[in-house]
Scaffold this active site. Structure first.
Site, PDB file in Angstrom:
ATOM      1  N   ARG A 127     -67.286  -7.581   4.908  1.00  0.00           N
ATOM      2  CA  ARG A 127     -66.710  -8.372   3.833  1.00  0.00           C
ATOM      3  C   ARG A 127     -65.290  -7.867   3.618  1.00  0.00           C
ATOM      4  NH1 ARG A 127     -68.558  -8.186  -2.469  1.00  0.00           N
ATOM      5  NH2 ARG A 127     -66.985  -6.544  -2.478  1.00  0.00           N
ATOM      6  N   TYR A 166     -61.480  -6.747  -8.252  1.00  0.00           N
ATOM      7  CA  TYR A 166     -62.872  -6.666  -7.812  1.00  0.00           C
ATOM      8  C   TYR A 166     -62.971  -6.403  -6.294  1.00  0.00           C
ATOM      9  CZ  TYR A 166     -67.282  -7.785  -5.885  1.00  0.00           C
ATOM     10  OH  TYR A 166     -68.431  -7.672  -5.149  1.00  0.00           O
ATOM     11  N   ASP A 187     -65.885 -12.579  -0.930  1.00  0.00           N
ATOM     12  CA  ASP A 187     -66.521 -12.853  -2.222  1.00  0.00           C
ATOM     13  C   ASP A 187     -65.453 -13.248  -3.236  1.00  0.00           C
ATOM     14  OD1 ASP A 187     -68.083 -12.913  -4.498  1.00  0.00           O
ATOM     15  OD2 ASP A 187     -69.037 -10.962  -4.148  1.00  0.00           O
ATOM     16  N   HIS A 243     -66.226 -14.133  -6.266  1.00  0.00           N
ATOM     17  CA  HIS A 243     -66.758 -13.564  -7.510  1.00  0.00           C
ATOM     18  C   HIS A 243     -66.558 -14.468  -8.717  1.00  0.00           C
ATOM     19  CE1 HIS A 243     -68.276  -9.773  -9.459  1.00  0.00           C
ATOM     20  NE2 HIS A 243     -68.852  -9.714  -8.276  1.00  0.00           N
ATOM     21  N   GLU A 290     -68.281 -16.519  -0.694  1.00  0.00           N
ATOM     22  CA  GLU A 290     -69.342 -16.267  -1.679  1.00  0.00           C
ATOM     23  C   GLU A 290     -68.887 -16.576  -3.102  1.00  0.00           C
ATOM     24  OE1 GLU A 290     -70.733 -12.250  -1.369  1.00  0.00           O
ATOM     25  OE2 GLU A 290     -71.532 -12.249  -3.402  1.00  0.00           O
ATOM     26  N   GLU A 343     -76.323 -14.577  -6.426  1.00  0.00           N
ATOM     27  CA  GLU A 343     -76.689 -13.193  -6.771  1.00  0.00           C
ATOM     28  C   GLU A 343     -77.005 -13.047  -8.264  1.00  0.00           C
ATOM     29  OE1 GLU A 343     -73.140 -11.154  -5.369  1.00  0.00           O
ATOM     30  OE2 GLU A 343     -72.543 -10.720  -7.409  1.00  0.00           O
ATOM     31  N   ARG A 346     -78.327 -15.998  -2.195  1.00  0.00           N
ATOM     32  CA  ARG A 346     -77.951 -14.590  -2.355  1.00  0.00           C
ATOM     33  C   ARG A 346     -78.981 -13.733  -3.071  1.00  0.00           C
ATOM     34  NH1 ARG A 346     -75.136 -11.360  -0.557  1.00  0.00           N
ATOM     35  NH2 ARG A 346     -73.870 -10.672  -2.287  1.00  0.00           N
ATOM     36  N   GLU A 403     -76.578  -7.884   2.794  1.00  0.00           N
ATOM     37  CA  GLU A 403     -75.464  -7.051   2.330  1.00  0.00           C
ATOM     38  C   GLU A 403     -75.911  -5.584   2.301  1.00  0.00           C
ATOM     39  OE1 GLU A 403     -74.301  -7.832  -1.723  1.00  0.00           O
ATOM     40  OE2 GLU A 403     -72.265  -7.108  -1.387  1.00  0.00           O
ATOM     41  N   TRP A 449     -65.518 -12.368 -14.454  1.00  0.00           N
ATOM     42  CA  TRP A 449     -65.260 -11.178 -13.615  1.00  0.00           C
ATOM     43  C   TRP A 449     -65.966 -11.311 -12.287  1.00  0.00           C
ATOM     44  CZ3 TRP A 449     -68.219  -7.158 -11.466  1.00  0.00           C
ATOM     45  CH2 TRP A 449     -67.422  -6.151 -10.831  1.00  0.00           C
TER      46      TRP A 449
END
Ligand code: EZ4
Ligand code: CO
Length: 412
Positions: A150, A162, A220, A222, A246, A272, A293, A349, A412
């Site tokens: 990643r 992040y 990602d 996020h 992602e 996730e 995820r 992951e 976030w």
């Protein structure tokens, strides 16, 4: 068949480097099972749910009746779903699978249908404050045998971002970024989406030019983008052949993914922060995503994650289970046993846990050829050092808060 009576349920909260919530279930005839219910930044809520509400219900039940226990806890609470409830149920469910596999004398994946492959392909977290540091991080992963990474980088003009390690390879800090910071209140980071969108495609262009077409690359976002920003990013990254983009948008709005899909062929991974199959219903049925995820820890354990994966498989959607260091080695092992057995496994992951964490949780899974294989001993194959756990008590720690440059709170 004689029932396998549950005698005792204990909740272990420990902080070897970071906080973890573990459930330990013992049967009357001495079989022990472990399950992970860690919810980063909200650990004590899950611990209370387990200790105050679930543990008293479990004593005397048949440990073999996993499906019945799952339904009893899920439907029986009346208040369904949600991250705390589903992490608590996950911990119990995983511990019961651990027990069943130990009683059977088989590694858990054998009870889930047996291995569909030798090992589960994993991706690591490469990151850097600039391109040279990012390249060093990618090289360090390649040297360890990773085949997929990643890619996260700092954004010019912004501070800590992040997914970017706080010091480069060989630095004092662990290289993989562990976002939970020990403090009574969260730290604040600053975010600007336009700067990120301008910068990121140039990073992927440089990484592809340096490392060639074979290396599997992921990213990602996020949950930070609007649908049209995500569509634009997916399109801009198409030349660099990402394995996935992602969490492009906050996924409460599932229609957002349709807009993204209409604009880009970059594969999308999401979920996730989901906790049931219902959260995926529209995304999977309308084929708006490519990877789910959810890990066992946050989606009701092995029993419910299998349901999500089977539903996804009907639509050629594969798994990409969440595997940060805030899921314990017990949780990672649960995901790996299921992943090894599933037909529609995609990728796992893998942020390697710290030595401190491994002093408490001793996993038997092994890394080779860019993949992880769960232990071949009976059960989940993770041992727990109770005394070491007790020497590392809970410490308040929270994920950061994001604010835009004008001070507005952002995702976030
Ligand atoms: O921010 O697990 O893909 N991985 C991630 C993680 C999450 C943390 C939150 O606790 O997005 O790093
Ligand atoms: Co993520």
């Amino acid at each position: 068949m004689t029932p396998l009576r549950i005698d005792r349920t204990q909740v272990i909260v420990t902080s070897p480097g970071r906080n973890f919530v573990t459930v330990r279930i013992d049967t009357a005839d001495g079989v022990t099972g472990y399950g992970d219910g860690t919810l980063n930044g909200r650990e004590l809520s899950v611990a209370s749910y387990l200790r105050d509400h679930l543990a008293p219900l479990l004593v005397g039940r048949d440990a073999h009746a996993i499906e019945d226990t799952w339904q009893y806890l899920y439907r029986g609470s009346y208040w369904r779903r949600g991250p705390v409830t589903m992490a608590a149920i996950a911990a119990v469910d995983t511990a019961l699978w651990d027990i069943k596999a130990k009683v059977a004398g088989l590694p858990l994946y054998q009870l889930l249908g047996g291995a569909s492959r030798e090992r589960c392909l994993v991706y690591g977290h490469a990151s850097g404050a600039n391109l040279p540091e990012l390249f060093d991080s990618v090289r360090a992963h390649l040297a360890q045998g990773f085949r997929a990474v990643r890619i996260q980088t700092a954004v010019p003009g912004l501070g800590s971002v992040y997914g970017v390690a706080s010091s480069p390879v060989g630095g004092a800090e662990r290289y993989d970024y562990e976002p939970a910071r020990r403090a009574a209140v969260p730290v604040t980071e600053t975010w600007e989406t336009r700067a990120y969108l301008r910068h990121l495609p140039s990073v992927f262009e440089a990484v592809r030019a340096e490392f060639g077409p074979e290396l599997i690359l992921l990213h990602d976002a996020h949950h930070r983008l609007t649908p049209i920003q995500a569509a634009r990013l997916g399109k801009a990254l198409e030349p660099y052949d990402l394995f996935w983009l992602e969490d492009p948008t906050p996924a409460e709005n599932q229609d957002a993914l349709r807009l993204i899909r209409q604009h880009t062929t970059t594969p999308i991974a999401i979920g996730e922060v989901f906790n049931t199959v219902w959260d995926y219903r529209q995304l999977i049925a309308e084929q708006l995503i490519d990877y789910v995820r959810s890990p066992a820890t946050h989606a009701g354990g092995i029993t419910h994650l299998r349901r999500i994966a089977d539903y996804a498989g009907m639509y050629q959607v594969k798994t990409g289970m969440h595997g940060p260091t805030d899921i314990s080695p017990i949780g990672l092992a649960a995901s790996l046993h299921l992943g090894l057995a599933l037909h529609n496994f995609g990728i796992q992951e893998y942020m390697v846990h710290s030595d401190e964490t491994h002093a408490v949780f001793q996993p038997g899974y092994s890394f080779a050829d860019g993949g992880l294989r769960p232990a071949d001993e009976p059960g989940l194959g993770v041992a727990l050092d109770v005394e070491c756990a007790a020497r590392n008590p809970y410490q308040p720690a929270y994920l950061p808060i994001n604010r835009l440059t004008d001070g507005t709170v952002h995702d976030w």
